[in-house]
Design a protein around this motif. Structure first.
Motif, mmCIF file in Angstrom:
data_model
loop_
_atom_site.group_PDB
_atom_site.id
_atom_site.type_symbol
_atom_site.label_atom_id
_atom_site.label_comp_id
_atom_site.label_asym_id
_atom_site.label_seq_id
_atom_site.Cartn_x
_atom_site.Cartn_y
_atom_site.Cartn_z
ATOM 1 N N ALA A 91 0.604 -1.313 -0.273
ATOM 2 C CA ALA A 91 0.262 -0.044 0.209
ATOM 3 C C ALA A 91 0.338 1.434 0.467
ATOM 4 O O ALA A 91 0.358 2.095 -0.883
ATOM 5 C CB ALA A 91 -1.300 -0.145 0.666
ATOM 6 N N SER A 92 1.797 1.171 0.675
ATOM 7 C CA SER A 92 2.639 2.218 0.786
ATOM 8 C C SER A 92 3.748 3.286 -0.123
ATOM 9 O O SER A 92 3.420 3.674 -0.590
ATOM 10 C CB SER A 92 3.258 2.519 2.087
ATOM 11 N N LEU A 93 3.784 1.593 -1.158
ATOM 12 C CA LEU A 93 4.712 1.579 -2.550
ATOM 13 C C LEU A 93 3.921 2.550 -3.587
ATOM 14 O O LEU A 93 4.495 3.164 -3.904
ATOM 15 C CB LEU A 93 5.365 0.317 -2.777
ATOM 16 N N ALA A 94 2.269 1.916 -3.711
ATOM 17 C CA ALA A 94 1.858 2.843 -4.254
ATOM 18 C C ALA A 94 1.272 4.424 -4.332
ATOM 19 O O ALA A 94 0.727 5.188 -5.066
ATOM 20 C CB ALA A 94 0.196 1.569 -4.084
ATOM 21 N N ALA A 95 1.073 3.784 -2.863
ATOM 22 C CA ALA A 95 0.883 6.151 -2.451
ATOM 23 C C ALA A 95 1.708 6.854 -2.543
ATOM 24 O O ALA A 95 1.546 8.164 -2.886
ATOM 25 C CB ALA A 95 0.347 5.721 -0.851
ATOM 26 N N THR A 96 3.012 5.977 -2.360
ATOM 27 C CA THR A 96 3.928 7.393 -1.578
ATOM 28 C C THR A 96 4.151 7.370 -3.681
ATOM 29 O O THR A 96 5.011 8.517 -3.809
ATOM 30 C CB THR A 96 5.663 6.136 -1.490
ATOM 31 N N MET A 97 4.304 6.632 -4.503
ATOM 32 C CA MET A 97 4.832 7.028 -6.061
ATOM 33 C C MET A 97 3.641 7.903 -6.689
ATOM 34 O O MET A 97 3.952 8.797 -7.352
ATOM 35 C CB MET A 97 4.933 5.851 -6.439
ATOM 36 N N GLY A 98 2.619 7.692 -6.210
ATOM 37 C CA GLY A 98 1.452 8.739 -6.844
ATOM 38 C C GLY A 98 1.169 10.224 -6.167
ATOM 39 O O GLY A 98 1.255 11.026 -6.846
ATOM 40 N N ILE A 99 1.839 10.304 -4.370
ATOM 41 C CA ILE A 99 2.271 10.920 -4.180
ATOM 42 C C ILE A 99 2.734 12.729 -4.337
ATOM 43 O O ILE A 99 3.059 13.499 -5.347
ATOM 44 C CB ILE A 99 2.381 10.986 -2.579
ATOM 45 N N GLY A 100 4.249 11.391 -4.622
ATOM 46 C CA GLY A 100 5.365 11.988 -5.333
ATOM 47 C C GLY A 100 5.062 12.645 -6.660
ATOM 48 O O GLY A 100 5.457 13.515 -6.918
ATOM 49 N N LEU A 101 4.445 11.553 -7.169
ATOM 50 C CA LEU A 101 4.327 12.865 -9.386
ATOM 51 C C LEU A 101 3.430 13.428 -8.505
ATOM 52 O O LEU A 101 3.454 15.088 -9.198
ATOM 53 C CB LEU A 101 3.540 11.438 -9.520
#
Length: 316
Positions: A91-101
């Protein structure tokens, strides 16, 4: 090597460097934060006389220390925690990449730099950046800026995380999971967890190295997104050896006689790697980081750290 106070001769620089290394290896008083602080003093104030060698040495020493820590892992004891940790990880991997973008678009930073900072925050700092960079054909400056941001935030995490953990009375399990998710590089994860407790160290190390396996699909997907064809990536050897050490420790009870010695060497290797990492940070590397990418990386890290902490704290 640029330094704040050029008051030391090359001979004195080498003497101070060697004395500190010996103290870290043989003194019982050096902790993870103190080892990193000693390295920062060398890199920023005194000057690192061995810059040609200390960078590679820190990488190899850290990897050897991580493998040694594998002999302190019992797979039966961490299996249940590992399963719950994987859910947090995905969950954190997907969320981190999305927020980072989204942050990259807000700060209007170059897309490849945004991708590198987000990847380093999502998985394991410098290792993820090094694996993803060739897949997206990132420029050298973007790579150095992303690495510089990660190094600074790693140094902060080593001091901040144990303090927050004690302030909130986090359990060993809670802290281990949080550190593995929210701290970038393996060195700082292990350093912070070792300061918090042996159980936290076992959980954090296992989960962090399991998390590092996500480098492979991330690099492949990154290559496809940037139309780079097939990205050539592989699982780092030290991760394979860490798993092997854990298996041996779990299924060969006879190793119990030498395990304490191996773990002692591993923890000393960790302290030495933290010192070398600090010694490799110079004023020139700090000056290469512009404001926007740094704020982007800092905000992303704060979001990941605070959100994961809240989920772990209130769900336990």
């Amino acid at each position: 090597m640029p330094k704040l106070f050029p008051l030391t001769s090359p001979l004195l620089q080498k003497t101070i460097f060697i004395v500190l290394v010996l103290l870290i290896l043989f003194s019982p008083f050096f902790s993870s934060p103190l080892a990193l602080l000693a390295g920062l003093v060398v890199g920023l104030l005194i000057g690192n006389p061995y810059t040609k060698y200390s960078g590679k040495a820190s990488k190899h020493v850290l990897q050897g220390a991580v493998v040694g820590l594998g002999f302190g892992i019992n797979l039966y004891q961490v299996a249940e925690t590992g399963l719950s940790g994987i859910i947090y990880t995905f969950a954190s991997l997907a969320a981190t990449m999305g927020i980072g973008l989204l942050l990259g678009r807000f700060f209007k930073t170059p897309s490849k730099l945004t991708h590198l900072v987000s990847s380093g925050t999502a998985i394991c700092g410098g290792s993820a950046i090094a694996a993803v960079a060739p897949a997206i054909k990132a420029e050298g400056r973007d790579i150095s800026v992303a690495l510089g941001i990660v190094f600074i935030l790693n140094a902060l995490a080593l001091f901040i995380f144990p303090w927050v953990g004690n302030l909130l009375h986090l359990s060993q399990e809670q802290f281990g999971i949080w550190a593995a998710i929210a701290i970038h590089d393996t060195s700082s994860v292990v350093g912070a967890a070792a300061r918090y407790g042996d159980e936290a160290l076992q959980i954090a190390t296992t989960l962090k190295l399991t998390r590092a396996l996500w480098i492979v699909p991330l690099a492949l997907i990154s290559g496809l997104l940037y139309k780079d064809g097939k990205a050539k990536v592989s699982i780092p050897l030290f991760i394979v050896l860490f798993v092997a050490a854990s298996v041996l420790n779990t299924f060969l009870p006879a190793l119990a006689t030498i395990t304490p010695a191996i773990l002692w060497l591993a923890k000393k290797g960790l302290l030495l790697s933290l010192f070398l990492i600090g010694a490799n940070i110079s004023l020139s590397s700090l000056k290469s980081i512009s404001a926007k990418p740094f704020w982007q990386g800092l905000i992303l890290w704060i979001i990941v750290a605070s959100t994961s902490l809240a989920i772990i704290y209130f769900s336990s």
